[in-house]
Motif scaffolding. Structure first.
Motif, PDB file in Angstrom:
ATOM      1  N   LYS A 313      12.215  -8.809   8.000  1.00 56.31           N
ATOM      2  CA  LYS A 313      11.938  -9.837   6.995  1.00 56.31           C
ATOM      3  C   LYS A 313      12.708  -9.416   5.756  1.00 56.31           C
ATOM      4  O   LYS A 313      12.566  -8.281   5.288  1.00 56.31           O
ATOM      5  N   THR A 314      13.540 -10.275   5.235  1.00 56.92           N
ATOM      6  CA  THR A 314      14.350  -9.878   4.084  1.00 56.92           C
ATOM      7  C   THR A 314      13.569 -10.092   2.804  1.00 56.92           C
ATOM      8  O   THR A 314      13.412 -11.206   2.327  1.00 56.92           O
ATOM      9  N   VAL A 315      13.071  -8.990   2.296  1.00 60.90           N
ATOM     10  CA  VAL A 315      12.213  -9.089   1.132  1.00 60.90           C
ATOM     11  C   VAL A 315      12.441  -7.924   0.181  1.00 60.90           C
ATOM     12  O   VAL A 315      12.690  -6.790   0.604  1.00 60.90           O
ATOM     13  N   LEU A 316      12.406  -8.229  -1.081  1.00 62.02           N
ATOM     14  CA  LEU A 316      12.457  -7.192  -2.104  1.00 62.02           C
ATOM     15  C   LEU A 316      11.016  -7.088  -2.611  1.00 62.02           C
ATOM     16  O   LEU A 316      10.512  -7.985  -3.267  1.00 62.02           O
ATOM     17  N   PRO A 317      10.323  -6.002  -2.247  1.00 65.18           N
ATOM     18  CA  PRO A 317       8.883  -5.952  -2.504  1.00 65.18           C
ATOM     19  C   PRO A 317       8.540  -5.880  -3.984  1.00 65.18           C
ATOM     20  O   PRO A 317       9.324  -5.387  -4.803  1.00 65.18           O
ATOM     21  N   SER A 318       7.349  -6.353  -4.278  1.00 61.52           N
ATOM     22  CA  SER A 318       6.863  -6.295  -5.646  1.00 61.52           C
ATOM     23  C   SER A 318       6.273  -4.925  -5.965  1.00 61.52           C
ATOM     24  O   SER A 318       6.336  -4.456  -7.093  1.00 61.52           O
ATOM     25  N   LYS A 319       5.701  -4.289  -4.933  1.00 60.74           N
ATOM     26  CA  LYS A 319       4.992  -3.029  -5.188  1.00 60.74           C
ATOM     27  C   LYS A 319       5.308  -1.940  -4.161  1.00 60.74           C
ATOM     28  O   LYS A 319       5.639  -2.254  -3.007  1.00 60.74           O
ATOM     29  N   ALA A 320       5.168  -0.705  -4.580  1.00 60.93           N
ATOM     30  CA  ALA A 320       5.277   0.452  -3.677  1.00 60.93           C
ATOM     31  C   ALA A 320       4.190   1.449  -4.043  1.00 60.93           C
ATOM     32  O   ALA A 320       3.797   1.548  -5.200  1.00 60.93           O
ATOM     33  N   TYR A 321       3.719   2.145  -3.021  1.00 59.68           N
ATOM     34  CA  TYR A 321       2.603   3.075  -3.234  1.00 59.68           C
ATOM     35  C   TYR A 321       2.874   4.400  -2.524  1.00 59.68           C
ATOM     36  O   TYR A 321       3.585   4.456  -1.515  1.00 59.68           O
TER      37      TYR A 321
END
Ligand code: BES
Ligand code: MN
Ligand code: MN
Length: 456
Positions: A313-321
């Protein structure tokens, strides 16, 4: 002690079956799904303490899971030993990596396979059976108190208030714990040091929503990329931790102390083979044994963000943990290290993201003396049952209550662990050797005997 040996021989089958029953209850303290099972386990332990001959056995309620308490007070003039253990276990995930179901214990190659087999059900249960043996063969040689808790694997948050509120009840001369490991079945050792712990969770936020990685990619900070870079920067080229002030309070061992440590047998080849790695990695200038005992660490325990489902899925995520643990050594202080981490993490975050650091539980490192009567007694006990003098070693894991007992009750702890590092605690296929289980049951009464004799 002849009688004890006979008693053990006659009852070893039953002892094992009782442990297997205990292992069948999935007392995972971290997961609310197992709440009823954790309570049931406390009840099971209570019942077994009563059957073994303990008095005033009770479930002491806490805000979380109950603490099982029981005692046998024979004479106020005799010393008192407080046995500590934990009946909760780590989550068994990932289940698919187990060769047999984690809560359906099986014996294979002389080992018991189940979650908690070694950590800590198999180990604290040795104490209840050793106690039963003594009770059935003339009684115990000193006062014994049991405190078995159900929240060790989630940081023992409710234990400290309990200890503070019950100092009288828990008063003792020494604390005895079997929840650590020894070098090998033919190289007995007694743990004399544990690392402390700082545990934090971090959240990195980029854009206010997940974005199309083609439409926005290249122009907007990707929080997963940023987090990776931030984490990578926290070790330098010598594998030292870069947080300013992190090493300030670290106790440096003398050359003589390090030379003494280096005498404990250790095979790097065996270590690498066991883990299927071509090489080890760690702080320059220190051996593998030192890196896992007298040096502090920083490790990512888990990390997530963005799309991790099937396919692409081509996505630039909003968050990382990420969840990050730091193992501490004397004289680092958990709260101070957590604060240093937080300040540093915030300072290295680029303007393109926002970060939040959420501290979890912590614990202080501990060292226990080897010149105490209790240590000498433990050493003698091992000499009798293993036929050789145990080596004092420092372990890498953490049992925060050891430092707490020292600070709050003013008592030292003896860490008579019978596990092996290869027992896969916290991992799939955790196991505990039958040899270790029975050897522990045999050694514990010897400790009491020696301790009372030496104290007199
Ligand atoms: N029994 C372990 C600690 C341990 C294992 C010490 C092996 C020495 C050798 C204990 O149950 C444990 O897992 N402790 C946690 C800390 C706790 C605060 C969650 C740990 O070390 O991660
Ligand atoms: Mn444990
Ligand atoms: Mn554990």
């Amino acid at each position: 002690m002849e009688n004890l040996a006979n008693y053990l021989e006659t009852n070893k089958e039953r002892f094992l079956n009782e442990l297997l029953d205990l292992l069948k209850i999935p007392s995972v303290s971290a997961d609310p799904k197992f709440r009823d099972d954790v309570f049931e386990t406390a009840e099971f332990v209570k019942q077994k303490l009563i059957e073994a001959g303990a008095d005033n056995v009770e479930l002491c309620p806490t805000k979380g899971y109950p603490i099982v308490y029981g005692e046998k007070l024979v004479d106020p003039a005799l010393p008192t030993v407080l046995v500590y253990g934990h009946y909760d276990v780590q989550p068994a995930d990932p289940y698919e990596l187990w060769d047999s179901p984690p809560f359906e214990p099986v014996i294979k190659d002389e080992k018991i396979y189940a979650r908690g087999a070694c950590d800590d059900k198999g180990q604290f249960y040795m104490h209840i059976k050793a106690f039963e043996m003594m009770m059935q063969n003339g009684g115990v040689p000193c006062n014994i108190k049991f405190m078995i808790e159900g929240e060790e694997e989630v940081g023992s948050d409710n234990l400290e208030p309990f200890v503070l509120a019950n100092k009288e009840k828990l008063a003792c001369d020494v604390v005895l714990i079997s929840d650590t490991s020894m070098i090998a079945n033919d190289v007995p050792s007694i743990t004399t040091g544990l690392r402390g712990l700082s545990y934090v969770e971090v959240e990195v936020t980029g854009p206010n929503r997940d974005l199309h990685s083609g439409v926005y990619g290249g122009a907007v900070a990707n929080p997963v990329n940023v987090l990776c870079k931030m984490i990578a920067s926290m070790h330098d080229e010598n594998n030292r931790i870069t947080i300013p002030g992190f090493y300030d309070k670290v106790a440096e061992l003398s050359d003589a102390e390090r030379a003494e440590m280096a005498k404990a047998p250790f095979s790097l080849e065996h270590y690498k083979n066991d883990l299927d790695i071509n090489d080890v990695q760690g702080e320059d200038g220190f051996s593998t044994s030192e890196r896992t005992s007298i040096r502090p660490t920083l490790d990512v325990n888990g990390m997530w963000g963005g799309y991790i489902g099937e396919g692409a899925k081509t996505v630039l995520p909003s968050k990382a943990y990420a969840k990050i643990s730091m193992r501490l050594v004397p004289h680092q202080v958990s709260e101070e290290i957590t604060e240093l981490f937080q300040k540093h993490f915030e300072s290295i975050a680029p303007d393109s993201v926002k970060v939040v650091v959420k501290p979890h539980h912590g614990g202080e490192p501990a060292v226990t003396p080897i010149d105490s009567i209790a240590y000498q007694a433990a050493s003698k006990a091992y000499e009798k049952t293993f036929g050789q003098k145990p080596i004092p070693t420092k372990d890498g894991g953490s049992i925060p209550i050891v430092a707490m007992f020292k600070a709050e009750l003013g008592v030292e702890t003896i860490l008579m662990g019978f596990g092996l590092d290869s027992d896969a605690i916290h991992s799939p296929n955790e196991h505990y050797g039958l040899f270790n289980f029975y050897k522990g049951i045999e050694t514990i009464p010897q400790f009491y005997q020696e301790y009372v004799g030496m104290k007199a």
